[in-house]
Design an enzyme around this catalytic site. Sequence first.
Site, PDB file in Angstrom:
ATOM      1  N   CYS A 278       0.806  -1.224   0.019  1.00  0.00           N
ATOM      2  CA  CYS A 278       0.054  -0.212  -0.089  1.00  0.00           C
ATOM      3  C   CYS A 278       0.901   1.051  -0.009  1.00  0.00           C
ATOM      4  O   CYS A 278       0.461   2.521   0.125  1.00  0.00           O
ATOM      5  CB  CYS A 278      -0.844  -0.046   1.368  1.00  0.00           C
ATOM      6  SG  CYS A 278      -2.199  -1.221   1.019  1.00  0.00           S
ATOM      7  N   GLY A 279       2.219   1.009  -0.152  1.00  0.00           N
ATOM      8  CA  GLY A 279       2.905   2.269  -0.065  1.00  0.00           C
ATOM      9  C   GLY A 279       3.794   2.900   0.952  1.00  0.00           C
ATOM     10  O   GLY A 279       4.198   3.906   1.126  1.00  0.00           O
ATOM     11  N   LYS A 280       3.831   2.020   1.937  1.00  0.00           N
ATOM     12  CA  LYS A 280       4.612   2.412   3.259  1.00  0.00           C
ATOM     13  C   LYS A 280       5.830   2.603   3.119  1.00  0.00           C
ATOM     14  O   LYS A 280       6.134   3.852   3.466  1.00  0.00           O
ATOM     15  CB  LYS A 280       4.264   1.254   4.256  1.00  0.00           C
ATOM     16  CG  LYS A 280       4.687   1.481   5.438  1.00  0.00           C
ATOM     17  CD  LYS A 280       4.630   0.007   6.568  1.00  0.00           C
ATOM     18  CE  LYS A 280       4.772   0.212   8.023  1.00  0.00           C
ATOM     19  NZ  LYS A 280       4.859  -0.795   8.509  1.00  0.00           N
ATOM     20  N   ASP A 295       9.167   0.485   9.891  1.00  0.00           N
ATOM     21  CA  ASP A 295       8.106  -0.478  10.211  1.00  0.00           C
ATOM     22  C   ASP A 295       7.530  -0.545  11.643  1.00  0.00           C
ATOM     23  O   ASP A 295       6.320  -0.960  11.761  1.00  0.00           O
ATOM     24  CB  ASP A 295       8.948  -2.082  10.204  1.00  0.00           C
ATOM     25  CG  ASP A 295       7.831  -3.068   9.973  1.00  0.00           C
ATOM     26  OD1 ASP A 295       6.916  -3.072   9.294  1.00  0.00           O
ATOM     27  OD2 ASP A 295       8.234  -4.223  10.685  1.00  0.00           O
TER      28      ASP A 295
HETATM   29  C1  SPV Z   1       5.997  -7.176   7.198  1.00  0.00           C
HETATM   30  O1  SPV Z   1       5.572  -8.225   6.606  1.00  0.00           O
HETATM   31  O2  SPV Z   1       5.176  -6.399   7.810  1.00  0.00           O
HETATM   32  C2  SPV Z   1       7.522  -6.923   7.702  1.00  0.00           C
HETATM   33  C3  SPV Z   1       8.410  -8.189   7.268  1.00  0.00           C
HETATM   34  O3  SPV Z   1       7.889  -5.857   7.911  1.00  0.00           O
HETATM   35  S1  SPV Z   1       8.327  -9.263   8.371  1.00  0.00           S
HETATM   36  O4  SPV Z   1       9.524  -9.445   9.086  1.00  0.00           O
HETATM   37  O5  SPV Z   1       7.747 -10.762   7.882  1.00  0.00           O
HETATM   38  O6  SPV Z   1       7.203  -9.291   9.356  1.00  0.00           O
HETATM   39 MN    MN Z   2       5.929  -4.822   8.756  1.00  0.00          MN
END
Ligand code: SPV
Ligand code: MN
Length: 626
Positions: A278-280, A295
């Site tokens: 979604c463009g994060k 994140d």
């Molecule tokens: C996500 O999937 O939202 C991520 C990568 O940031 S993970 O480490 O797989 O969660």
């Molecule tokens: Mn994530």
Amino acid sequence: MEPTKKALFESKMDATSLQKLAAINNDQVDEFVAYAIELCEPDSVFVGDDSDMDASYCRMRAIDGQEESQLATNGHTVHFDGYFDQARKKDVTKYLVPADETLDPNLNQVEREEGLAEIEGMQRGAYKGRLMYVRFFCLGATDSAFAIPCLQITDSAYVVHSEELLYRRGYEEFKRQSAADPNFEFFRYRHATGEVDERMTSKNYEDNRVYMDHTRNTVLSVNTQYAGNTVGLKKLSLRLAIRKADREGWLAEHMFIMRCNGPKGRETYLAGAYPSACGKTATAMLPGENIVGDDLAYFKVIDGEFRACNVEAGIFGIITDVNADDDPVIWDVLHRPGEVVFGNLCVKDGKPYWLGMSEETPVAGANYASDEWTEGMVGPDGNVTTLSHKNARYTVQMRDLENADPDWDNKQGLPIGGIIYGGRDSDTSVPVREAYSWDHGVCMMGATLESETTSATIGQEGVRKWNVMSNMDFLSMSVGRYIQNNLDFAKDIKRPKVFGTNYFLKKDGKFLNGKLDKGVWIKWMDLRINGEVDVLDAGYGLIPKYEDLRKLFKEVRDEDYTMEQYVQQFTVNLPEVIAKIGRMEEIYTTKVQDTPEAMKAEMKAERERLEALRAAKGDYISPCDL
Ligand code: SPV
Ligand code: MN
């Protein structure tokens, strides 16, 4: 220390490791380490501190043990996960629930004793012939109100190397907190790679488990290497942090934090939750702005201000479609010497290649599927393999990004002016709108966040997936309680404005917006936060006026934004917007058992507003008629 524990440690550790563990001087830590030794039976145990030497040692072990291979550029390595181990596995990710406790029935769960017996059975003896790593890291800035110390135990040097890049070092934090209070709270993780194949990837992927023992702030995982299942501080900790935040009255969110640079040097921090695709990251990395984190964010009230801290110190980003034109900053980091771990892409002659890099790519090489991959090769599941996996990744440190906000590690966090919920639909929501209030934003933008599947995702195209605050996969309590916590947070202080975005509106199959138009929406948010532009009421939020956007498009994009574009993009699509409310009413009366009263009230009020608008002005209302 008890003599039996002391003897156990002495039988597995050298003098340096023994001394490092002893200096933390904490029974809880000793207990967790001792239990891991007894259960997993490593040959030896390495305890790391905050030194560069220990970081380099783990990196070197990852290379020597062939969990990572060196690439031609200095500092770059590649890691492969097993063919079936390329993403988080939701069906095997479960909460361990004590017999006398109940957890929301929507959460994947198993009775605690039963689940523990199962996963401990799988981890028993799993470190035989291997080195066990004991490493200390910290979520959020160290020595701050945000800091959560974390103890990672694993037999994977790749896991601790990744954590070294992605998080703050936490050994001194453990010493400090242990000295202040021997019963201090920390998160702990015990990961076991399990048996490996000739590529050093977890062989028994069908026995992959990720079990959350939230009653002990512990996460256990086995037979997997993919970072989302193994790097304790990422998504494993988010689930624990959401519960800790619930206990303590703050918020743990799946959000980026960025700095928008407004007129006359003004700095406005924004946080944003976007489901994947979604463009994060593209928003957090907009040219001309600064990134704080991409994140995870913790929100706390500090000195009467709404402040956020980047939980991480690096980026574990999707590499697919990263190219020199659209992502110049990342492109640069991925091409110059410095520490980078690539994951699950294709390597040929020491160079990494991936889908969507906009360069000529090889038709053979080593990739996520095979050491001898060739174009068109069919994988073990019968599917044709691609150059790189769609979820192939890069891991880099904040400090290597030239657009990193110099204040990204501020111990007080950063003041948040706006929160964005970014959805994806082709026919419903305008590109940007502002909520009427905190409650309206939390309920009608965050709790109703939807993302439409694309042809690039498996399954039917155009299916809308509901994803509360983009945090759905990580909720460790009921949806209603989590929303209520958002509604209640920071209620005595000035809260940020809330915005909803949708970068994916289409007409006749074509996107109505360019990729970098999001840069305009961000600047408009800054103007709104600072009270510098007026708005129109679209019935489901406040939208920009044409003249303000025309000016911003000229300034930010050097484009002449036409009235025709504005009308197409900001028309209020009442049948679709009302249909979305219908979907949410259904979800919040059937799937969610504890829908907050405020949520019900916001949905009702929005439906009434929009139906009145429809009765007065018809189905599709041009912004000029508002
Ligand atoms: C996500 O999937 O939202 C991520 C990568 O940031 S993970 O480490 O797989 O969660
Ligand atoms: Mn994530």
